[in-house]
Design a protein around this motif. Structure first.
Motif, PDB file in Angstrom:
ATOM      1  N   THR A 219      35.517  13.984  17.055  1.00  0.00           N
ATOM      2  CA  THR A 219      36.435  14.685  17.958  1.00  0.00           C
ATOM      3  C   THR A 219      35.724  15.129  19.224  1.00  0.00           C
ATOM      4  O   THR A 219      36.222  14.934  20.315  1.00  0.00           O
ATOM      5  CB  THR A 219      37.047  15.900  17.259  1.00  0.00           C
ATOM      6  N   THR A 220      34.557  15.717  19.073  1.00  0.00           N
ATOM      7  CA  THR A 220      33.788  16.158  20.230  1.00  0.00           C
ATOM      8  C   THR A 220      32.342  15.779  19.990  1.00  0.00           C
ATOM      9  O   THR A 220      31.673  16.366  19.144  1.00  0.00           O
ATOM     10  CB  THR A 220      33.906  17.682  20.421  1.00  0.00           C
ATOM     11  N   ALA A 221      31.854  14.799  20.722  1.00  0.00           N
ATOM     12  CA  ALA A 221      30.530  14.270  20.462  1.00  0.00           C
ATOM     13  C   ALA A 221      29.471  15.052  21.212  1.00  0.00           C
ATOM     14  O   ALA A 221      29.728  15.678  22.241  1.00  0.00           O
ATOM     15  CB  ALA A 221      30.476  12.796  20.872  1.00  0.00           C
ATOM     16  N   ALA A 222      28.252  15.008  20.674  1.00  0.00           N
ATOM     17  CA  ALA A 222      27.101  15.532  21.394  1.00  0.00           C
ATOM     18  C   ALA A 222      26.812  14.624  22.586  1.00  0.00           C
ATOM     19  O   ALA A 222      27.197  13.442  22.598  1.00  0.00           O
ATOM     20  CB  ALA A 222      25.898  15.603  20.462  1.00  0.00           C
ATOM     21  N   VAL A 223      26.145  15.172  23.586  1.00  0.00           N
ATOM     22  CA  VAL A 223      25.832  14.437  24.809  1.00  0.00           C
ATOM     23  C   VAL A 223      24.316  14.439  24.994  1.00  0.00           C
ATOM     24  O   VAL A 223      23.673  15.486  24.875  1.00  0.00           O
ATOM     25  CB  VAL A 223      26.498  15.081  26.042  1.00  0.00           C
ATOM     26  N   ALA A 224      23.737  13.266  25.249  1.00  0.00           N
ATOM     27  CA  ALA A 224      22.309  13.160  25.522  1.00  0.00           C
ATOM     28  C   ALA A 224      22.127  12.366  26.811  1.00  0.00           C
ATOM     29  O   ALA A 224      22.776  11.333  27.001  1.00  0.00           O
ATOM     30  CB  ALA A 224      21.579  12.467  24.372  1.00  0.00           C
ATOM     31  N   LEU A 225      21.267  12.865  27.685  1.00  0.00           N
ATOM     32  CA  LEU A 225      21.028  12.144  28.938  1.00  0.00           C
ATOM     33  C   LEU A 225      19.650  12.499  29.479  1.00  0.00           C
ATOM     34  O   LEU A 225      19.052  13.511  29.103  1.00  0.00           O
ATOM     35  CB  LEU A 225      22.123  12.441  29.961  1.00  0.00           C
ATOM     36  N   TYR A 226      19.164  11.635  30.347  1.00  0.00           N
ATOM     37  CA  TYR A 226      17.954  11.884  31.129  1.00  0.00           C
ATOM     38  C   TYR A 226      18.377  12.116  32.570  1.00  0.00           C
ATOM     39  O   TYR A 226      19.251  11.417  33.093  1.00  0.00           O
ATOM     40  CB  TYR A 226      17.000  10.698  31.061  1.00  0.00           C
ATOM     41  N   ALA A 227      17.743  13.104  33.220  1.00  0.00           N
ATOM     42  CA  ALA A 227      18.108  13.422  34.594  1.00  0.00           C
ATOM     43  C   ALA A 227      16.857  13.743  35.401  1.00  0.00           C
ATOM     44  O   ALA A 227      15.902  14.345  34.885  1.00  0.00           O
ATOM     45  CB  ALA A 227      19.074  14.602  34.638  1.00  0.00           C
ATOM     46  N   ALA A 228      16.861  13.340  36.661  1.00  0.00           N
ATOM     47  CA  ALA A 228      15.767  13.667  37.575  1.00  0.00           C
ATOM     48  C   ALA A 228      15.912  15.115  38.039  1.00  0.00           C
ATOM     49  O   ALA A 228      16.924  15.774  37.802  1.00  0.00           O
ATOM     50  CB  ALA A 228      15.779  12.709  38.760  1.00  0.00           C
ATOM     51  N   ARG A 229      14.887  15.621  38.727  1.00  0.00           N
ATOM     52  CA  ARG A 229      14.890  17.025  39.135  1.00  0.00           C
ATOM     53  C   ARG A 229      16.080  17.391  40.021  1.00  0.00           C
ATOM     54  O   ARG A 229      16.554  18.527  39.988  1.00  0.00           O
ATOM     55  CB  ARG A 229      13.599  17.361  39.885  1.00  0.00           C
ATOM     56  N   ASP A 230      16.571  16.441  40.802  1.00  0.00           N
ATOM     57  CA  ASP A 230      17.703  16.736  41.686  1.00  0.00           C
ATOM     58  C   ASP A 230      19.038  16.671  40.953  1.00  0.00           C
ATOM     59  O   ASP A 230      20.097  16.786  41.579  1.00  0.00           O
ATOM     60  CB  ASP A 230      17.706  15.785  42.876  1.00  0.00           C
ATOM     61  N   GLY A 231      19.006  16.486  39.623  1.00  0.00           N
ATOM     62  CA  GLY A 231      20.238  16.442  38.844  1.00  0.00           C
ATOM     63  C   GLY A 231      20.841  15.060  38.721  1.00  0.00           C
ATOM     64  O   GLY A 231      21.865  14.887  38.046  1.00  0.00           O
ATOM     65  N   ARG A 232      20.212  14.061  39.342  1.00  0.00           N
ATOM     66  CA  ARG A 232      20.722  12.692  39.268  1.00  0.00           C
ATOM     67  C   ARG A 232      20.463  12.118  37.884  1.00  0.00           C
ATOM     68  O   ARG A 232      19.345  12.177  37.358  1.00  0.00           O
ATOM     69  CB  ARG A 232      20.034  11.851  40.345  1.00  0.00           C
TER      70      ARG A 232
END
Length: 869
Positions: free
Chosen positions: A608-621
């Motif tokens: 129903t509501t999944a966990a979120v995983a991501l990589y991001a640079a310092r500027d939030g990109r």
């Protein structure tokens, strides 16, 4: 479910052995049993005095709820401990297996190294043999300088003689162990061998070996030698243990076990020595006279590789510490919990406990309210202090409130613990995600420098501009293709000359790049390098070297990293090598591996509501994401500037809201791995891992109205006393004369009335008569009263007319002097000021004659009367 009795209460059999180690369960048990002892005394007094005889049922309900609460608390402590330990075990073995997968490729690459094969073919009597051996040792040193995960590189002759090795301090001249002959006869891509060996001075070691073949030889021809890479297992596991057991209060021990469940590596050899067998038979282990809770995990596998057969990780915690509540009181978590619908954090039983506690309290409040009505009705003209019955009822009410408070504190503790556990998991998994990335990119930085040592690639670039250019380019293409078949994490390998022109690529399907001149900044950076220990890496940006699969003639450039370094021949830079990381699937696999899993290894997402995983640079990109809502190049769902100030290796936890869902966010900034990125200055290209775990939707604050209870004023002396019964409707405190009220009932069965006014919600049967039921919230304020918990008041006036009123909640029953009921402006109602000086509230005393007028009829219809029973 089987129950085991512990200190007078039944518990689930699964948690019974651990109860004496669960301090928080005992604390709540003692508080609840102490209050129930008081309750028993009050019930006895009530029976002796003839009052409050119906509170025994409430006592039984509280006792049943106590059993449910404490058992649920114990089972949650047990499950949480196992989940935490299983998570560490799973991470331990999976990190190791990812690392060892790279070793299986390394031995395949180095086994076809030209100088290595040439030395193996050289006769030991040859005059150049000593020089060749020295050169090969220097070459091994160059390789291990780039890959510090190896402590030795060894080449054996088919006879077992040591032809050359990185660590020349070892005096061994020949190794005749059976595994050497087996490896020489094998045509497998690699042979994996762990154990004590004379080759390493008799110590335990993990060796990756591959038979060496003469150029052009087939697999059925005898090997010319054996290449052995000795992996620094103890060093690697020590680093993993340090990372997973960070913190002064961490008392767990992590062990790496072989297929016979013997300890290969231990984070605490004093408790679990290397070589000790662990007789694992479930979640509990007695070892060396000490009791442990334990959890094990086998490898999940990486790129089809499962690690050495039978290896697993085991996490063990001494039972005296296994169920310690390591969550300090945190007001921010309590406040956050109050603002969320946290039902998804609890199972159905735990969700039902607060509801049951409220139901019991409502029944108790209604019982006491009715008792006080009877008590106040005994002597309407008496101005003396309340009698014994009223005092007893007040004491029962106070004890009931204390019981409810203990339940609420226990539930709040569970809620806070559950929230803290989610935040801990988010941070732990974020650290895991960035560690996986750092380790992976460490390999990429090493690969380009390692492959730059290949003499065939060096000669191919040196031959450009000569008659051998085409043949040399073809050989380079063959070498790159072979390497790419071993290292499947790359979409393309390429070499380019000193002008940046592509000479050869690893994938024939991408031959369109050959002859093109590369202009990206990383190309010039690589060609400028003179130190073979250095490399360059591109920004994470779209490049035509990483285009959309299947695109005709290329196209659809995608973002990724390109690692590169120079190729040198005879001391001169002759070009460079670039390796294009297959970012999309590789980052996706890293992020998938970093998502939390249940104790059995299954994903925790409920669909129903999944966990979120991501990589991001310092500027939030966003660099990579496992969620389609935030593709690469998008902005991460974090407050602006969140990542800017984080130092290398720094972590942070916070909560964020996305479309009404609140997430626990764990953030971990990259700190590198081994030599990779250690000590580098802060860069805009630094990457952080972000893990978002759903906590629950945000709860809207209730609209308007008064909140809090009404505190009765102190009765003043006077000749006339008013007995008042208070209740709340739509956030307003109202009251009626106590003599007008018969009793309060809960959730009675109603009979609907066709074409009745909206406020007239039906009829109910009471004492042989049918009474109209008026929703007072609708009648007075236009707001319907919630029916699930709404009590109904039975009223009867001096003429014997009956009426039922649905209200929000019951308030106090008390007495005041008639002069304390003040006239209200423009109406017959009177006002009573509450006795709480810090937050005074006004109560409206409704006139009895107005109630029936709300129905629009002067009196109760005679047709509604029923025959007496």
């Amino acid at each position: 479910m089987n129950k085991v009795w512990h200190k007078g209460l039944p518990f689930s059999a699964a948690v019974a052995p651990y109860l004496r180690r669960m301090a928080s369960v005992d604390e709540h048990r003692e508080a609840l049993l102490r209050l129930q002892g008081v309750w028993d005394s009050l019930a006895l007094l009530g029976q002796m005095s003839g009052t409050a005889t119906d509170i025994a049922q409430t006592r039984t309900a509280f006792q049943d709820l106590t059993t449910t609460l404490l058992d649920s608390l114990a089972r949650r402590l047990h499950a949480r401990a196992l989940e935490r330990m299983a998570g560490k075990a799973r991470v331990t073995i999976d990190i190791l297996v990812r690392n060892l997968f790279e070793r299986t490729a390394d031995v395949g690459f180095l086994a076809v190294d030209g100088p290595l094969g040439a030395h193996a073919l050289l006769d030991s009597a040859d005059a150049h043999h000593a020089d060749s051996r020295a050169a090969l040792q220097a070459r091994f040193a160059a390789y291990t300088a780039k890959y510090s995960v190896y402590d030795d590189v060894i080449v054996l002759a088919p006879t077992g003689e040591v032809l050359a090795r990185r660590d020349d301090r070892q005096p061994l001249q020949r190794c005749d162990e059976p595994w050497v002959a087996d490896a020489l006869a094998s045509d497998a891509p690699y042979v994996e061998r762990h154990g004590a060996t004379a080759l390493l001075g008799g110590r335990q070691g993990l060796i990756y070996a591959r038979a060496l073949r003469a150029p052009g030889a087939t697999a059925d021809q005898p090997a010319i030698g054996l290449l052995c890479l000795s992996f620094r297992l103890e060093d690697e596991m020590s680093a993993v243990f340090r990372q997973l057991l960070a913190g002064p209060d961490e008392r767990a021990v992590i062990c790496l076990l072989d297929e016979q469940q013997r300890v290969l590596q231990s984070s605490d050899p004093w408790q679990f020595p290397i070589g000790a067998p662990l007789p694992l038979r479930g979640e509990r282990l007695m070892f060396a006279g000490r009791d442990y809770l334990c959890a094990t995990a086998a490898a999940s596998g990486y790129e089809g590789y499962m690690g050495p057969p039978g290896w697993q990780a085991c996490v063990l915690t001494p039972l005296e510490w296994a169920f310690e509540d390591d969550q300090a009181a945190d007001d921010s978590l309590r406040i956050l919990g109050d603002a969320l619908d946290t039902s998804r954090l609890f199972d159905a039983e735990l969700q039902g406990i607060p509801r049951e506690a409220r139901r019991i309290q409502r029944n108790l409040s209604r019982t006491l309210w009715n008792g006080k009505l009877r008590s106040h009705g005994q002597a309407p003209g008496d101005t003396s202090a309340p009698g014994f019955a009223t005092t007893l009822l007040n004491e029962v009410q106070r004890t009931g409130a204390q019981l409810r408070q203990v339940f609420e504190q226990a539930i709040a503790t569970l809620q806070q613990s559950a929230l803290a556990a989610v935040f801990d998991t988010a941070l732990f998994q974020a650290r895991l995600a960035i560690d996986i990335m750092d380790r992976n990119l460490y390999e990429r930085a090493n690969d380009c420098r390692w492959w730059a040592l290949d003499v065939r690639l060096q000669r191919a670039l040196a031959a450009q501009g000569t008659p051998r250019a085409a043949a040399a380019a073809s050989e380079a293409q063959h070498v790159l293709q072979h390497i790419n078949s071993l290292y499947t994490v790359y979409s393309l390998l390429l070499v380019f000359d000193v002008n940046g022109r592509v000479v050869a690529v690893s994938d024939p399907a991408q031959a369109r790049h050959v002859g093109q001149t590369l202009t990206a900044p990383w190309v010039a950076g690589a060609l400028a390098l003179r130190d073979p220990e250095r490399h360059v890496v591109s920004r994470h940006e779209a490049t035509p070297l990483y285009d959309t699969p299947g695109a005709v003639g290329g196209g659809g450039a995608r973002p990724t990293y390109v690692y590169a370094t120079s190729l040198q021949h005879d001391g001169q830079v002759v070009g460079g090598i670039g390796i294009v990381f297959d970012g999309d699937p590789q980052f996706a696999a890293m992020l998938k591996d970093s998502l939390p899993r249940a104790a059995d290894g299954a994903p925790t997402d409920d669909g129903t509501t999944a966990a979120v995983a991501l990589y991001a640079a310092r500027d939030g990109r966003v660099v990579a994401s496992a969620d389609a809502r935030w593709p690469a190049g998008a902005t991460a769902p974090l407050p602006a500037g969140t990542l800017t100030a984080l130092a290398a290796g720094e972590t942070r936890r916070m909560h964020i809201e996305v479309n009404g869902m609140v997430y626990a966010a764990g953030i971990a900034m990259s700190q590198g791995y081994r030599e990779y990125r250690q000590g580098q200055a802060v860069s805009s290209e630094d990457v952080a891992a972000v893990l978002l775990l759903p906590l629950g939707p945000k709860v809207l604050a209730p609209d308007g109205g008064q909140d809090g209870s009404f505190v009765p004023p102190v009765a003043q002396a006077g000749t006339e006393r008013l007995d008042i019964a208070a209740f709340n409707v739509a956030g307003e405190w109202l009251a009626l004369p106590a003599g007008l009220l018969i009793e309060a009932v809960e959730q009675p069965r109603l009979t609907a009335l066709p074409n009745a006014p909206r406020a007239l919600v039906g009829m109910l049967q009471h004492d042989g008569r049918m009474l109209p039921v008026l929703d007072l919230g609708l009648a007075l304020y236009g707001h319907a009263t919630a029916t699930s918990e709404a009590p109904v008041l039975i009223c009867r006036n001096a003429q014997g007319q009956g009426l039922a009123l649905r209200v929000g909640e019951l308030g106090p029953v008390f007495s005041i002097a008639a002069t304390q009921a003040l006239p209200s402006p423009g109406g017959r109602a009177r006002l009573v000021r509450g006795g709480d000086a810090s937050a005074p509230r006004m109560l409206t005393l409704l006139p009895a004659e107005d109630l029936w007028a709300l129905l629009g009829v002067p009196a109760e219809p005679r047709s509604l009367a029923l025959p007496a029973a």
